[in-house]
Design an enzyme around this catalytic site. Structure first.
Site, PDB file in Angstrom:
ATOM      1  N   ASP A  28       7.066   0.263   7.997  1.00 16.30           N
ATOM      2  CA  ASP A  28       6.887   1.169   6.859  1.00 16.30           C
ATOM      3  C   ASP A  28       7.630   2.487   7.052  1.00 16.30           C
ATOM      4  O   ASP A  28       8.060   3.111   6.077  1.00 16.30           O
ATOM      5  CB  ASP A  28       5.398   1.475   6.635  1.00 16.30           C
ATOM      6  N   ASP A  34      21.928  16.585 -31.465  1.00 14.85           N
ATOM      7  CA  ASP A  34      22.357  17.429 -32.571  1.00 14.85           C
ATOM      8  C   ASP A  34      23.794  17.881 -32.287  1.00 14.85           C
ATOM      9  O   ASP A  34      24.307  17.717 -31.178  1.00 14.85           O
ATOM     10  CB  ASP A  34      21.419  18.632 -32.694  1.00 14.85           C
ATOM     11  N   GLU A  60       0.808  -1.225   0.000  1.00 15.38           N
ATOM     12  CA  GLU A  60       0.000   0.000   0.000  1.00 15.38           C
ATOM     13  C   GLU A  60       0.840   1.272   0.000  1.00 15.38           C
ATOM     14  O   GLU A  60       0.390   2.336  -0.420  1.00 15.38           O
ATOM     15  CB  GLU A  60      -0.969   0.005   1.199  1.00 15.38           C
ATOM     16  N   ASP A  85      13.065  18.917 -34.391  1.00 19.18           N
ATOM     17  CA  ASP A  85      13.419  17.877 -33.421  1.00 19.18           C
ATOM     18  C   ASP A  85      12.196  17.297 -32.700  1.00 19.18           C
ATOM     19  O   ASP A  85      12.329  16.313 -31.965  1.00 19.18           O
ATOM     20  CB  ASP A  85      14.370  18.446 -32.354  1.00 19.18           C
ATOM     21  N   ASP A 129      16.269  21.071 -29.790  1.00 16.45           N
ATOM     22  CA  ASP A 129      15.676  22.347 -29.372  1.00 16.45           C
ATOM     23  C   ASP A 129      14.884  23.047 -30.471  1.00 16.45           C
ATOM     24  O   ASP A 129      14.374  24.144 -30.265  1.00 16.45           O
ATOM     25  CB  ASP A 129      16.768  23.298 -28.863  1.00 16.45           C
ATOM     26  N   ASN A 149       3.234  -3.725  10.476  1.00 10.59           N
ATOM     27  CA  ASN A 149       3.227  -3.079   9.165  1.00 10.59           C
ATOM     28  C   ASN A 149       3.578  -1.599   9.277  1.00 10.59           C
ATOM     29  O   ASN A 149       4.376  -1.062   8.508  1.00 10.59           O
ATOM     30  CB  ASN A 149       1.841  -3.257   8.537  1.00 10.59           C
ATOM     31  N   ASN A 198       7.145 -13.422   6.146  1.00 11.38           N
ATOM     32  CA  ASN A 198       6.496 -13.272   7.450  1.00 11.38           C
ATOM     33  C   ASN A 198       4.995 -13.520   7.365  1.00 11.38           C
ATOM     34  O   ASN A 198       4.406 -14.180   8.228  1.00 11.38           O
ATOM     35  CB  ASN A 198       6.765 -11.874   8.018  1.00 11.38           C
TER      36      ASN A 198
END
Length: 833
Positions: free
Chosen positions: A679, A324, A282, A586, A582, A675, A650
């Site tokens: 995290d 270029d 999540e 291109d 540029d 969790n 786990n």
């Protein structure tokens, strides 16, 4: 008046918009902008932030868990309800904070590269931001501009517009003023231009009629707002689905098994949901966004603007850079070496006409014309009366001037394109003779080019009348050459060597002739450059181009549309291509490339097409960008490996243990707390250090590699989990609470410490982790160890059997880390990524 702008007369349109040929007054423009902003529906900052916060809880698994804990509140389990909701809320806030920070970073970057427009207000031309355009403004359009509104044309000069974003037609459309019935289809309304289209060549004045959501482009915005996903984004989505499938199957099997063994229904449902939330990635979107925003901020310090965050990953995968020549490999500051006649001798007449052509041209600014203006010839007595703008098919620009009772058409452009319209040549005796085009090319022109000098052709003829067109570009007299120099950039050879050290090859794609291109290639270290010209590209099949392109160092004399073909041919050879450009010519190549790059002073349409915009035209920052992309890619994969390895192991162990144990191996609130605590340090992965050897080659998204990693390290993690179960249940004979507490500690510590193992391919003690990753991980470990002895431990169902239990868990954890480190080295040695 949406779309109904082509049939109405201009005078009536001026009245409706309170405008005229001199444009709006500043007060009227401000009033129109205010009226439009009131009509436009814009979300407030609070509404946007609220939507972002709510989105953190829209996962089906999280919603199910919220419903379950609310139900538990009605059943009287108030303490558990509050604890689980607190953990869910804290996790949501973490995700919101990361995505909010990433979003703010993107907003700040986008503000730096706003598009600009030229408008006439109160009769004076001025430059304003595209967001300040109001209905009734008089726009001045040039080649390279992106059109910011739906407009009615007032004046044009050889105006050609690319309308592919609206009509899908790839060929430029010629536009002229006039009236066209409103009922005509969009492609037939040649007297109008539309927001989101771009000027290919020519100039114009256009009256703004519709802006924002009232434009055709605005009405299409919902279907156009979603850009195509990159390869990495698709990979992340596939990974999410893959992990979600495993999670759902694991949770459902666990639920069925618990119900079969007649365990409490509510506890079984809540436990299955908690496992699903624990396994589900999540935080992956938040961590990915944060990793990309951190990379974007670091690149901004190097003066690189990231327009799309996910393109950072693409940049890291690049192994071919196409660029270029002018302004990237060279200084881009054109200097006039000399202006000579066909025999190579300085000539005042050639200087005068070259200067007039550059001085009077009214197309887009370019370094050649700016350099020619510096020679400072007189314009006294000369008056311009017409112009034929430059385009990439003719490769020339012509202006018509009068001097006394004479009128001249003066053309300037690529030598072959100038010679094709000439029938005579100017001689040193101020007379003309029949031209020998081949001799001029074989001798003067090729000699200049072989020495790295760019030669521009100059031609003229006398004309009559008050208007000229492309049909008048014939039977002209060749006057001579403007000789230009553009020296190599200082340090460019070192920069290219740096790119090669990152396994990135550089290929030159230029419209210049093969002699100049070969000269530059040798100067930058390509001893014997392999060259392919535009003419040769036209004569070979696409399959042959795929092979030749991969072997070629320099593509010279190429047409704009050929640049896109070259990029696609390289991609078919399994190369990941970045293209830097540029100009208008291109744009197609920038679109086609895996990573499009432009510069801040590029034409609008090139900047809009690019993924990255360089505030300085310096290739050295591209090496930094590739380095940054690989670093971001590597750090993002660390979270994925942790989620697929330790976390999966786990949760798998927990699901299996719940079936064989007489009680739940961990309470649902303890699973969610695990969790949450693991995290927090995972969030710091984005700023972690990366081993240098991980940056010398592009990273690759490999689903089978991740699947194999998950199986190997998941099994390894589960073996130690079941060792913990066995020791606590059959050696120590612990009750439910102390068993759950012991496994909570072991589960948290192994997930936290495995991060230090997985973050590097070396033995973990030989690689230095990032400062914040180290600090926050160690703080989280301390919290895990202290939680069971804190005053509120019982609220979480924690209790400790004694120091013997703690010592045993510590020994198991240390053994897990050491064996994981050894397993990692073996795995990466034999498993190809």
């Amino acid at each position: 008046m949406p779309n109904l702008i082509s049939g109405i007369q201009l005078d009536e349109l001026y009245k409706k918009l309170e405008s005229g040929e001199k444009g709006l007054s500043p007060d009227t423009a401000a009033a129109h902008l205010l009226a439009h902003s009131k009509n436009a529906r814009q979300r407030s900052t609070f509404e946007k932030n609220l939507r972002l916060f709510i989105s953190q809880f829209t996962s089906p698994l999280v919603l199910l868990l919220v419903v379950a804990v609310i139900l538990s509140a009605f059943l009287g389990q108030t303490a558990d309800t509050l604890i689980i909701l607190f953990i869910l809320l804290a996790t949501g806030i973490l995700g919101f904070w990361q995505e909010w920070n990433a979003g703010k970073a993107v907003e700040q970057l986008q503000k730096i590269i706003q598009l600009k427009c030229d408008v006439i207000r109160d009769g004076k031309e001025q430059e304003i931001s595209a967001g300040e355009i109001a209905r009734g403004d008089m726009l001045v359009l040039h080649a390279g501009d992106i059109i910011p509104a739906d407009c009615r044309l007032v004046e044009t000069n050889e105006l050609h517009v690319n309308e592919s974003s609206i009509t899908g037609e790839s060929f430029p459309v010629e536009k002229i003023p006039g009236a066209v019935p409103d009922e005509k289809p969009l492609p037939d309304k040649i007297n109008c231009v539309w927001q989101g289209t771009s000027v290919v060549s020519g100039t114009a004045k256009a009256l703004v009629v519709n802006t924002g959501g009232d434009t055709i482009f605005g009405q299409m915005s919902h279907s156009l707002s979603r850009s195509e996903e990159s390869a990495f984004e698709k990979g992340i989505k596939h990974f999410g689905y893959f992990l979600m499938q495993i999670t759902i199957v694991l949770s459902l099997l666990n639920l069925c098994a618990n119900l079969y063994f007649k365990k409490p229904l509510f506890d079984s449902v809540l436990f299955a949901l908690a496992i699903a939330v624990g396994m589900a990635p999540e935080l992956l979107p938040a961590i990915m966004s944060f990793a990309m925003s951190v990379g974007a901020k670091r690149m901004l310090k190097k003066k690189v603007i990231v327009k799309k965050l996910s393109s950072i990953f693409n940049f890291g995968e690049v192994n071919v850079l196409c660029t270029d020549k002018t302004g990237t490999l060279t200084e881009g500051i054109i200097k006039i070496k000399d202006i000579v006649d066909p025999d190579g001798k300085p000539n005042e007449r050639v200087r005068q006409f070259a200067f007039l052509n550059a001085y009077f041209q009214n197309g887009f600014k370019n370094p050649i014309d700016e350099a020619l203006k510096q020679i400072g010839e007189k314009t006294d007595g000369y008056t311009k009366f017409d112009e034929i703008p430059y385009d990439f098919n003719r490769k020339r620009l012509s202006i018509a001037v009068s001097y006394g009772d004479k009128k001249f058409l003066v053309s300037k452009g690529a030598v072959p394109n100038i010679l094709e319209i000439c029938s005579n040549v100017f001689t040193e005796n101020n007379t003309t003779a029949l031209i020998n085009k081949q001799q001029l090319v074989d001798h003067q022109y090729s000699e200049y080019c072989s020495n790295g000098i760019r030669a521009i052709g100059i031609a003229y003829k006398e004309v009559s009348g008050t208007h000229v067109s492309k049909d008048d570009e014939k039977e002209m007299t060749f006057l001579g050459f403007a000789l230009l120099e553009d020296p190599l950039k200082e340090g460019i050879v070192d920069t290219l060597n740096h790119l090669r050290s990152l396994n990135v090859s550089v290929k030159i794609i230029t419209g210049d002739n093969k002699y100049v291109a070969a000269y530059v290639a040798k100067k930058i270290g390509i001893a014997e450059p392999k060259i392919l010209t535009g003419g040769e590209i036209n004569s070979i099949l696409p399959e042959a181009l795929k092979v030749r392109a991969a072997q070629t160092d320099v593509f010279a004399e190429v047409e704009p549309q050929q640049k896109e073909s070259i990029i696609k041919a390289l991609q078919k050879s399994k190369m990941v291509v970045a293209y830097m450009g540029d100009g208008i010519n291109d744009v197609a190549a920038i679109h086609a490339a895996d990573t499009g790059i432009s510069v801040d002073d590029a034409v609008d349409v090139a900047k809009e097409a690019a993924d990255f915009v360089l505030l300085e035209k310096d290739l050295s920052v591209l090496a930094d960008g590739i380095y940054e992309g690989r670093k971001t890619f590597s750090n993002s994969l660390k979270y994925i490996f942790i989620n697929t390895g330790s976390t999966f192991g786990n949760m798998f162990s927990m699901a299996g243990a719940s079936i064989i144990l007489p009680f739940l191996p961990m309470l649902p609130k303890q699973i969610l707390l695990t969790n949450f605590l693991t995290d927090i340090p995972f969030m710091t992965v984005a700023s972690d250090n990366v081993d240098e050897e991980r940056l010398v080659a592009p990273g690759r998204w490999n689903m089978s590699f991740i699947r194999n990693f998950m199986i190997v390290f998941g099994i390894h993690s589960s073996l130690f989990d079941f060792a913990t179960f066995y020791f606590q249940l059959y050696v120590m004979h612990l009750d439910a609470s102390t068993f759950q507490t012991g496994w909570f500690i072991e589960s948290c510590l192994t997930q936290l410490l495995i991060l230090f193992v997985i973050r590097t391919r070396k033995p973990f003690l030989k690689s230095k982790p990032g400062k914040w990753l180290s600090i926050i991980s160690l703080v989280s470990c301390a919290i895990v160890v202290l939680l069971p002895i804190l005053p509120f431990a019982k609220a979480f169902g924690f209790s400790i059997a004694g120091l013997y239990q703690i010592g045993a868990i510590a020994a198991i954890t240390i053994a897990y880390v050491l064996t994981a480190d050894l397993l990692k080295i073996i795995f990466f040695k034999y498993q190809k990524e």
